[in-house]
Motif scaffolding. Structure first.
Motif, mmCIF file in Angstrom:
data_model
loop_
_atom_site.group_PDB
_atom_site.id
_atom_site.type_symbol
_atom_site.label_atom_id
_atom_site.label_comp_id
_atom_site.label_asym_id
_atom_site.label_seq_id
_atom_site.Cartn_x
_atom_site.Cartn_y
_atom_site.Cartn_z
ATOM 1 N N VAL A 104 13.986 -6.206 -2.330
ATOM 2 C CA VAL A 104 12.249 -6.666 -2.532
ATOM 3 C C VAL A 104 11.947 -6.739 -3.304
ATOM 4 O O VAL A 104 13.177 -6.551 -4.998
ATOM 5 N N TRP A 105 11.000 -6.930 -3.967
ATOM 6 C CA TRP A 105 9.822 -7.727 -5.119
ATOM 7 C C TRP A 105 9.413 -6.686 -5.285
ATOM 8 O O TRP A 105 8.635 -5.386 -5.076
ATOM 9 N N LEU A 106 9.283 -6.347 -7.411
ATOM 10 C CA LEU A 106 8.951 -5.337 -7.899
ATOM 11 C C LEU A 106 7.451 -6.269 -8.026
ATOM 12 O O LEU A 106 7.458 -7.095 -9.128
ATOM 13 N N SER A 107 6.137 -5.450 -7.995
ATOM 14 C CA SER A 107 4.871 -5.600 -8.647
ATOM 15 C C SER A 107 5.145 -5.296 -9.720
ATOM 16 O O SER A 107 5.547 -4.638 -10.610
ATOM 17 N N LYS A 108 4.561 -6.152 -10.734
ATOM 18 C CA LYS A 108 3.843 -6.915 -11.875
ATOM 19 C C LYS A 108 2.434 -5.107 -11.866
ATOM 20 O O LYS A 108 2.729 -5.117 -13.371
ATOM 21 N N GLU A 109 2.003 -4.926 -11.257
ATOM 22 C CA GLU A 109 0.772 -4.545 -12.062
ATOM 23 C C GLU A 109 0.615 -2.801 -11.444
ATOM 24 O O GLU A 109 0.082 -1.709 -11.987
ATOM 25 N N GLU A 110 0.836 -2.072 -9.965
ATOM 26 C CA GLU A 110 0.812 -2.262 -9.217
ATOM 27 C C GLU A 110 2.307 -0.952 -8.824
ATOM 28 O O GLU A 110 2.923 -1.632 -9.525
ATOM 29 N N ASN A 111 2.140 0.082 -8.798
ATOM 30 C CA ASN A 111 3.802 1.041 -8.662
ATOM 31 C C ASN A 111 3.798 0.837 -7.100
ATOM 32 O O ASN A 111 3.273 1.020 -5.919
ATOM 33 N N GLU A 112 4.121 -0.892 -6.668
ATOM 34 C CA GLU A 112 4.207 -1.241 -5.206
ATOM 35 C C GLU A 112 5.203 -1.980 -5.697
ATOM 36 O O GLU A 112 5.598 -2.372 -6.520
ATOM 37 N N TRP A 113 6.469 -1.498 -4.079
ATOM 38 C CA TRP A 113 7.395 -2.953 -4.106
ATOM 39 C C TRP A 113 7.397 -3.615 -2.513
ATOM 40 O O TRP A 113 6.741 -2.786 -1.721
ATOM 41 N N TYR A 114 7.739 -5.054 -2.705
ATOM 42 C CA TYR A 114 7.172 -5.475 -1.568
ATOM 43 C C TYR A 114 8.633 -6.200 -0.949
ATOM 44 O O TYR A 114 9.684 -6.394 -1.883
ATOM 45 N N VAL A 115 8.809 -5.518 0.624
ATOM 46 C CA VAL A 115 9.655 -6.592 1.675
ATOM 47 C C VAL A 115 10.237 -7.461 2.047
ATOM 48 O O VAL A 115 10.179 -8.150 1.931
ATOM 49 N N LYS A 116 8.120 -7.687 1.993
ATOM 50 C CA LYS A 116 8.169 -9.435 2.712
ATOM 51 C C LYS A 116 7.766 -10.110 1.263
ATOM 52 O O LYS A 116 6.582 -10.065 0.404
ATOM 53 N N PRO A 117 7.977 -11.296 1.542
ATOM 54 C CA PRO A 117 7.945 -11.875 0.245
ATOM 55 C C PRO A 117 5.929 -12.421 -0.180
ATOM 56 O O PRO A 117 5.884 -13.080 -1.122
ATOM 57 N N SER A 118 5.556 -12.328 1.725
ATOM 58 C CA SER A 118 4.673 -12.786 1.690
ATOM 59 C C SER A 118 3.015 -12.126 1.247
ATOM 60 O O SER A 118 2.465 -12.042 0.402
ATOM 61 N N SER A 119 4.179 -10.674 0.891
ATOM 62 C CA SER A 119 3.389 -9.597 0.449
ATOM 63 C C SER A 119 2.923 -9.757 -0.930
ATOM 64 O O SER A 119 2.365 -8.832 -1.415
ATOM 65 N N ALA A 120 4.733 -9.833 -1.448
ATOM 66 C CA ALA A 120 5.053 -10.038 -3.272
ATOM 67 C C ALA A 120 4.497 -11.377 -3.400
ATOM 68 O O ALA A 120 4.336 -11.312 -5.343
ATOM 69 N N TYR A 121 3.863 -12.263 -3.329
ATOM 70 C CA TYR A 121 3.459 -13.950 -4.125
ATOM 71 C C TYR A 121 2.473 -13.430 -5.065
ATOM 72 O O TYR A 121 1.527 -12.808 -4.496
ATOM 73 N N LEU A 122 2.853 -13.829 -5.858
ATOM 74 C CA LEU A 122 1.506 -14.185 -6.447
ATOM 75 C C LEU A 122 1.940 -12.664 -7.634
ATOM 76 O O LEU A 122 -0.055 -12.152 -8.139
ATOM 77 N N LYS A 123 2.438 -11.543 -7.168
ATOM 78 C CA LYS A 123 2.197 -9.990 -7.289
ATOM 79 C C LYS A 123 3.459 -9.455 -7.984
ATOM 80 O O LYS A 123 3.462 -8.356 -8.606
ATOM 81 N N ALA A 124 4.835 -10.113 -8.181
ATOM 82 C CA ALA A 124 5.682 -8.999 -8.417
ATOM 83 C C ALA A 124 6.210 -10.676 -9.657
ATOM 84 O O ALA A 124 7.928 -10.743 -9.503
ATOM 85 N N GLY A 125 5.111 -11.017 -10.518
ATOM 86 C CA GLY A 125 5.404 -11.800 -11.935
ATOM 87 C C GLY A 125 5.349 -13.843 -12.043
ATOM 88 O O GLY A 125 5.633 -13.808 -10.748
ATOM 89 N N SER A 126 5.757 -14.129 -12.778
ATOM 90 C CA SER A 126 6.365 -15.603 -11.709
ATOM 91 C C SER A 126 6.980 -16.089 -13.335
ATOM 92 O O SER A 126 7.284 -16.315 -14.403
ATOM 93 N N PRO A 127 8.559 -16.544 -12.538
ATOM 94 C CA PRO A 127 9.262 -16.015 -11.344
ATOM 95 C C PRO A 127 8.756 -14.530 -10.834
ATOM 96 O O PRO A 127 9.163 -13.987 -11.552
ATOM 97 N N GLU A 128 8.765 -14.614 -9.479
ATOM 98 C CA GLU A 128 9.446 -12.879 -8.988
ATOM 99 C C GLU A 128 9.950 -12.522 -9.320
ATOM 100 O O GLU A 128 11.610 -13.418 -9.287
#
Length: 323
Positions: free
Chosen positions: A146-170
């Motif tokens: 999963v992708w890890l959120s940089k600011e929210e208590n969330e993780w993302y299974v889909k890359p479309s949901s993680a784009y720009l939310k999981a750091g740079s690079p994610e």
């Protein structure tokens, strides 16, 4: 009468043959008992992606790749987590780790986990994670990332949901549900690589890793591996320790971390500076002991001993109660 004796003789022979093939010590109709759950050797290793290396440390120098493979082999790990993988390390690529480590018997390689999401939806490799394990001793029941959120208590299974939310690079977290084959004991492994302080988001991602691991593993024994870019005094590290137990309880010595100006001599890795430790093996519901590091090196261009990465492999023995 003679024929009757012959039939009786044949019948006795058949019965004797069947009994001789039966294990009298194994109760019939019951499953064979499982073997013991032996301690596991686990390791984490940031292998330093080829892009951005100094010329002197180029992976095109075959000695560097051979030494990197040697360092992996010297961990003797049953499972090893990797950080900073890219597309040149995967099977069939220029610096294929499976090919370089072909002398390591019984390893199954899982290092094709791209993480860097592009605007067009494609996913590339930059600070990607992966793992290898002893397939004769361990079995992967299921795994993913999963992708890890940089600011929210969330993780993302889909890359479309993680784009720009999981750091740079994610940044991602790999999860693995494993079984120790002999004892049938199950446990979980998580592998991640948190951002540096300049990249930001490490503390929030540490919090997300804790919650994600809890959601997957519940109360099952679990192991966390990776370059956390977080020293023992950092907030991200303290957050991790709310859920995990640091395997290096004695907190001795510098075990890893970038050396000055990306120069890699062995001497720069081992000063008495425990506050610089950023690679971690942490556990929950099991215990890590015998925390150590592997100092594999080669003769560098200046005649000194150099390391093949700007990190050293960190190793520990993990004891899991048989379940």
């Amino acid at each position: 009468m003679a024929r009757r004796f012959l039939y009786l003789f044949i019948l006795l022979q058949v019965l004797f043959s069947a009994c001789s093939k039966t294990d009298v010590n194994q109760p019939q109709g019951e499953e064979p008992q499982a073997g013991e759950m032996e301690p596991l050797t686990v390791a984490t290793y940031n292998v330093l992606k080829p892009a951005g290396r100094r010329t002197e440390m180029s992976m095109h120098n075959s000695t560097v790749l051979k030494t990197l493979a040697k360092a992996i082999g010297e961990t003797k790990a049953d499972i090893i987590g990797f950080n900073e993988l890219d597309e040149t390390f995967i099977a069939g690529a220029d610096f294929s780790l499976p090919a370089a480590c072909k002398s390591i018997k019984d390893y199954d390689w899982n290092i094709d986990w791209p993480n860097d999401i592009k605007e067009d939806g494609s996913i590339k490799y930059s600070y990607a994670n992966g793992f290898a394990y002893n397939k004769k001793k361990l079995k992967v029941e299921d795994c993913g990332y999963v992708w890890l959120s940089k600011e929210e208590n969330e993780w993302y299974v889909k890359p479309s949901s993680a784009y720009l939310k999981a750091g740079s690079p994610e940044r991602t977290c790999i999860w693995i549900k494993m079984t120790h084959i002999a004892s049938k004991t199950q446990f979980w492994v998580f592998i991640t690589h948190l951002p540096t302080s300049s990249q930001g988001g490490a503390a929030n991602m540490a919090y997300v890793v804790n919650n994600f691991a809890k959601s997957k593993a519940k109360d099952a024994p679990s192991i966390l591996l990776g370059d956390m870019n977080s020293t023992p005094g950092s907030y991200a590290y303290r957050l991790l320790c709310r859920y995990w137990r640091d395997g290096n309880v004695n907190n001795w010595g510098t075990l890893s971390g970038s050396s000055t100006n990306y120069y890699y001599p062995v001497e720069e890795y081992t000063p008495d500076n425990p506050g610089a430790r950023i690679d971690h093996i942490m556990t929950r519901g099991c215990e890590a002991t015998d925390y150590r590091l592997i100092k594999t090196s080669y003769s560098g261009p200046d005649g000194n001993l150099w390391c093949p990465s700007d990190h050293l492999p960190v190793v520990a023995t993990v004891t899991i109660e048989q379940n």
